[in-house]
Scaffold this motif. Sequence first.
Motif, PDB file in Angstrom:
ATOM      1  N   ASN A 208       0.812  -1.219   0.000  1.00 26.50           N
ATOM      2  CA  ASN A 208       0.000   0.000   0.000  1.00 26.50           C
ATOM      3  C   ASN A 208       0.843   1.265   0.000  1.00 26.50           C
ATOM      4  O   ASN A 208       0.334   2.341   0.263  1.00 26.50           O
ATOM      5  N   GLY A 209       2.142   1.147  -0.247  1.00 29.24           N
ATOM      6  CA  GLY A 209       3.016   2.312  -0.272  1.00 29.24           C
ATOM      7  C   GLY A 209       4.003   2.311   0.881  1.00 29.24           C
ATOM      8  O   GLY A 209       4.198   1.303   1.562  1.00 29.24           O
ATOM      9  N   PHE A 210       4.617   3.471   1.090  1.00 31.02           N
ATOM     10  CA  PHE A 210       5.618   3.615   2.149  1.00 31.02           C
ATOM     11  C   PHE A 210       4.962   3.700   3.518  1.00 31.02           C
ATOM     12  O   PHE A 210       3.885   4.270   3.684  1.00 31.02           O
ATOM     13  N   VAL A 211       5.660   3.157   4.530  1.00 32.78           N
ATOM     14  CA  VAL A 211       5.278   3.311   5.928  1.00 32.78           C
ATOM     15  C   VAL A 211       6.495   3.849   6.662  1.00 32.78           C
ATOM     16  O   VAL A 211       7.560   3.221   6.650  1.00 32.78           O
TER      17      VAL A 211
ATOM     18  N   TYR B 133      -4.903   9.926  12.657  1.00 35.25           N
ATOM     19  CA  TYR B 133      -4.204  11.119  12.188  1.00 35.25           C
ATOM     20  C   TYR B 133      -2.778  10.808  11.709  1.00 35.25           C
ATOM     21  O   TYR B 133      -2.152  11.645  11.060  1.00 35.25           O
ATOM     22  N   GLU B 134      -2.261   9.617  11.993  1.00 33.19           N
ATOM     23  CA  GLU B 134      -0.962   9.180  11.483  1.00 33.19           C
ATOM     24  C   GLU B 134      -1.119   8.367  10.194  1.00 33.19           C
ATOM     25  O   GLU B 134      -0.206   8.312   9.378  1.00 33.19           O
TER      26      GLU B 134
ATOM     27  N   THR C  31       0.132  12.502   3.304  1.00 32.75           N
ATOM     28  CA  THR C  31       0.979  11.341   3.035  1.00 32.75           C
ATOM     29  C   THR C  31       0.651  10.311   4.106  1.00 32.75           C
ATOM     30  O   THR C  31       1.095  10.426   5.239  1.00 32.75           O
ATOM     31  N   PRO C  32      -0.146   9.302   3.767  1.00 28.09           N
ATOM     32  CA  PRO C  32      -0.604   8.362   4.786  1.00 28.09           C
ATOM     33  C   PRO C  32       0.519   7.495   5.360  1.00 28.09           C
ATOM     34  O   PRO C  32       1.564   7.300   4.744  1.00 28.09           O
ATOM     35  N   ASN C  33       0.267   6.980   6.558  1.00 28.03           N
ATOM     36  CA  ASN C  33       1.148   6.016   7.236  1.00 28.03           C
ATOM     37  C   ASN C  33       2.531   6.588   7.538  1.00 28.03           C
ATOM     38  O   ASN C  33       3.546   5.962   7.261  1.00 28.03           O
TER      39      ASN C  33
ATOM     40  N   ASP D 256       1.981  13.843   7.272  1.00 30.34           N
ATOM     41  CA  ASP D 256       2.270  15.142   6.642  1.00 30.34           C
ATOM     42  C   ASP D 256       1.092  16.099   6.739  1.00 30.34           C
ATOM     43  O   ASP D 256       0.890  16.964   5.880  1.00 30.34           O
ATOM     44  N   THR D 257       0.315  15.953   7.823  1.00 26.83           N
ATOM     45  CA  THR D 257      -0.884  16.762   7.997  1.00 26.83           C
ATOM     46  C   THR D 257      -0.924  17.472   9.345  1.00 26.83           C
ATOM     47  O   THR D 257      -1.468  18.554   9.461  1.00 26.83           O
ATOM     48  N   CYS D 258      -0.348  16.871  10.382  1.00 32.20           N
ATOM     49  CA  CYS D 258      -0.374  17.500  11.694  1.00 32.20           C
ATOM     50  C   CYS D 258       0.927  17.213  12.447  1.00 32.20           C
ATOM     51  O   CYS D 258       1.715  16.363  12.049  1.00 32.20           O
TER      52      CYS D 258
END
Length: 165
Positions: A77-80, A111-112, A117-119, A143-145
Motif C-alpha cells: 500500500n506504499g511507504f510506511v 491522524y498518522e 501522506t498516509p502512514n 504530513d498533515t499534523c
Amino acid sequence: RINGQYALLHRPSDMGHTKFGDIFISFSSDLLYWGRHRFVMGTAGGWQSTKIGAGPVPIETDDGWVMIYHGVLTSCNGFVYSAGAALLDLDEPWKVVARTRRYILAPTEIYECVGDTPNVVFPVSAVHDDETDELRVYYGAADTCVCMATTTLRELVAFIRDNSL
C-alpha cells in the motif's frame, strides 16, 4: 560540537557514489565546509528496510549519543514511516553502540494513517527535561499534523539496549 568540530548527520544522495538510504556523519569547523564523511548505519530489514534518515538533534548521555531516526518500509500500500533510536559512541559518533530492532513509534492512530501522506510518523524534534527526565519527541503525522510522544530518556536508553539488532 564533538571534539571541537560541528557534526552533521545526513543521508547523501549523490548519483550512485553512496547507497541511497543510509545515515552518514560529516564534520566542519566553520559550518560552511563539510568533510570527513563517514558511514554511520544503513537499512536493516523490516520497518527500516527501504531507507533510514536522521531525526532530531542527538542527545548526549553517559551511555552515548541518543539518535532518534526514521525508517521506511515499502508495503503493498506504499511507504510506511516509523521511528527508531540508536546509541552512538560519544567520541566516535560514527560507531553504533546499539540500535533498535523494533520501532519506538509507528503509525497506528487515524491522524498518522490518513492525511496528505498516509502512514507516516516522522520525528523532527526532541526536548529533554533534565529535572524530570521527561523526553518529548515531536513528530509529523501523515504530513498533515504535528504530534508529541513522551517517555523518559532513561526508558528510551534501556529500550535501545534491550532491543538492539
